[in-house]
Design a protein around this motif. Structure first.
Motif, PDB file in Angstrom:
ATOM      1  N   ARG A  15       4.435   2.768   2.230  1.00  0.00           N
ATOM      2  CA  ARG A  15       3.663   3.815   2.905  1.00  0.00           C
ATOM      3  C   ARG A  15       4.473   5.108   3.013  1.00  0.00           C
ATOM      4  NH1 ARG A  15       4.217   7.031   7.815  1.00  0.00           N
ATOM      5  NH2 ARG A  15       2.378   8.346   7.563  1.00  0.00           N
ATOM      6  N   ALA A  99      -1.579   4.765   4.428  1.00  0.00           N
ATOM      7  CA  ALA A  99      -1.533   3.543   5.233  1.00  0.00           C
ATOM      8  C   ALA A  99      -2.503   2.491   4.708  1.00  0.00           C
ATOM      9  CB  ALA A  99      -1.855   3.869   6.693  1.00  0.00           C
ATOM     10  N   ILE A 103      -1.267  -1.152   3.490  1.00  0.00           N
ATOM     11  CA  ILE A 103      -1.824  -2.359   4.124  1.00  0.00           C
ATOM     12  C   ILE A 103      -2.433  -3.278   3.075  1.00  0.00           C
ATOM     13  CG2 ILE A 103      -3.713  -3.151   5.614  1.00  0.00           C
ATOM     14  CD1 ILE A 103      -3.062  -0.636   7.378  1.00  0.00           C
ATOM     15  N   GLU A 357       3.492   3.659  12.980  1.00  0.00           N
ATOM     16  CA  GLU A 357       3.814   2.748  11.871  1.00  0.00           C
ATOM     17  C   GLU A 357       3.590   1.281  12.206  1.00  0.00           C
ATOM     18  OE1 GLU A 357       7.625   3.418  10.063  1.00  0.00           O
ATOM     19  OE2 GLU A 357       6.711   4.706   8.544  1.00  0.00           O
ATOM     20  N   ILE A 360       0.796  -0.636  10.360  1.00  0.00           N
ATOM     21  CA  ILE A 360       0.883  -1.270   9.039  1.00  0.00           C
ATOM     22  C   ILE A 360       0.898  -2.789   9.174  1.00  0.00           C
ATOM     23  CG2 ILE A 360       2.170  -1.431   6.887  1.00  0.00           C
ATOM     24  CD1 ILE A 360       0.967   1.340   7.428  1.00  0.00           C
TER      25      ILE A 360
END
Length: 378
Positions: A15, A99, A103, A357, A360
């Motif tokens: 990311r 993101a 993911i 973050e 994630i």
């Protein structure tokens, strides 16, 4: 939970890389290459959409459900004190697509280590922010054929990190765009009575068209008409002969969406009938509303609840923002879920946007559990 913890560091690092290298719609070449490199490092077979951008993969044989992540960025200059910060001047991942992609890779790596009850197709789609968009291309390529359900996440800075917002039925608005060109003879600002005052005419259109459109449809139907661009004139003492107005119209109602081009044209014609100005309307139908399938929502919610607890799921409201995930839903039942990322900072599509973050790892966990719930129940 252990598997998610194991794969999360790679997803977070990816990311950060993607955030440093944002790319426009249909130009996500480096983005595609970075994702492909992470997959190769983990021995995950995948297929590139050459010469187009984006890629896709199947986990296991005969995929029965799918997950979509988008890749493109926005033409926004990122503040230099952001960490990480864009290295592509004038472009920023201000909508969280970095993101979403990270993911999706994390979900892939976790599923690779599991033995789920079915296969999953992971789609890394270009050009969500453009029209025409990448979703229609992937549908035309048959990448959702045979799937029984499709999921996607969208980060939501208004939701607490760790929460998943769900809503059956319409969750995003349709998004149409229009351009109006107003024409007149032009003239001197000292003598507006001798010509057509296009500035005044444009002001009337801007102020009155949204209300005229709203009055043309059922009052119970949410609809938003907003102007985003006005261009006309260069001198303070010259009435221009041309003005260009640009805007969008959005609704949650599919039957109303199908009629909006005619509604806007009729309302505009009525407003300008006695103005003396000529006009041309270029109306472009964009994406329809995302309408979440009840069964897909129920199955995904059950899967997330089973692994993460019922407190993870929270109700969410519909947004008038457009989302091309809608283009998949004529071919496969699906659902768009909101993934909490408060309080990184800022709103979507703004230079102040940030993600937390922690989103994630939590997104990977929610994605895996939702997909397994979908496989078990659909």
């Amino acid at each position: 939970a252990g598997l998610v913890k194991e794969v999360t560091p790679q997803a977070v690092e990816l990311r950060r890389l993607l955030h440093r290298h944002p790319e426009p719609a249909f130009e996500e070449r480096r983005t595609t290459a970075l994702i492909a490199a992470t997959l190769r490092e983990n021995s995950v077979r995948h297929k590139l959409r050459t010469p187009s951008t984006g890629l896709w993969l199947d986990t296991g044989k005969d995929p029965i459900v799918g997950f979509r992540a988008d890749l493109d960025a926005l033409p926004i200059s990122e503040p230099e004190d952001n960490h990480p910060v864009s290295q592509n001047p004038g472009w920023m991942h201000a909508c969280g697509h970095d993101a979403h992609a990270a993911i999706a890779v994390g979900i892939t790596l976790a599923l690779q280590r599991l033995d789920p009850p079915g296969g999953v197709r992971i789609l890394f789609q270009p050009a969500e922010e453009s029209h025409p968009s990448g979703a229609s291309e992937l549908v035309a390529e048959g990448l959702v054929d045979g799937l029984e359900g499709l999921l996607a996440f969208h980060v939501d800075p208004s939701l607490d990190t760790g929460k998943v917002g769900v809503k059956a039925g319409p969750i995003t608005g349709s998004s149409d765009s229009f351009e109006i060109v107003l024409n007149g003879p032009g003239g001197h600002t000292a003598r507006p009575n001798k010509t057509v005052d296009l500035i005044d005419t444009a002001a009337r259109v801007i102020n009155e068209l949204p209300g005229a459109v709203k009055r043309s449809i059922d009052s119970r139907t949410p609809i938003v008409t907003v102007f985003g661009s006005i261009h006309g004139g260069d001198m303070p003492n010259v009435i221009p002969s041309t003005i260009l107005l640009k805007g969008t119209v959005r609704t949650l109602n599919k039957s109303v969406w199908d009629t909006l081009s005619g509604v806007v044209d009729k309302a505009l014609g009525s407003l300008l009938a006695t103005s003396g100005a000529d006009y041309a309307l270029d109306y472009r139908q964009g994406v329809p509303s995302v309408v979440n399938d009840d069964n897909v929502i129920d199955a995904a919610t059950a899967g997330i609840t089973e692994l993460m607890g019922s407190e993870t799921i929270v109700p969410t409201d519909a947004s008038m923002g457009g989302e091309d995930f809608a283009n998949y839903l004529d071919s496969v039942p699906g659902a768009l879920l909101r993934l909490g990322t408060c309080c990184g900072g800022g709103d979507l599509h703004s230079a102040s946007f940030r993600i937390n973050e922690a989103t994630i790892g939590l997104g990977i966990k929610a994605g895996v559990s939702a997909l397994i719930g979908l496989m078990d129940r659909i």
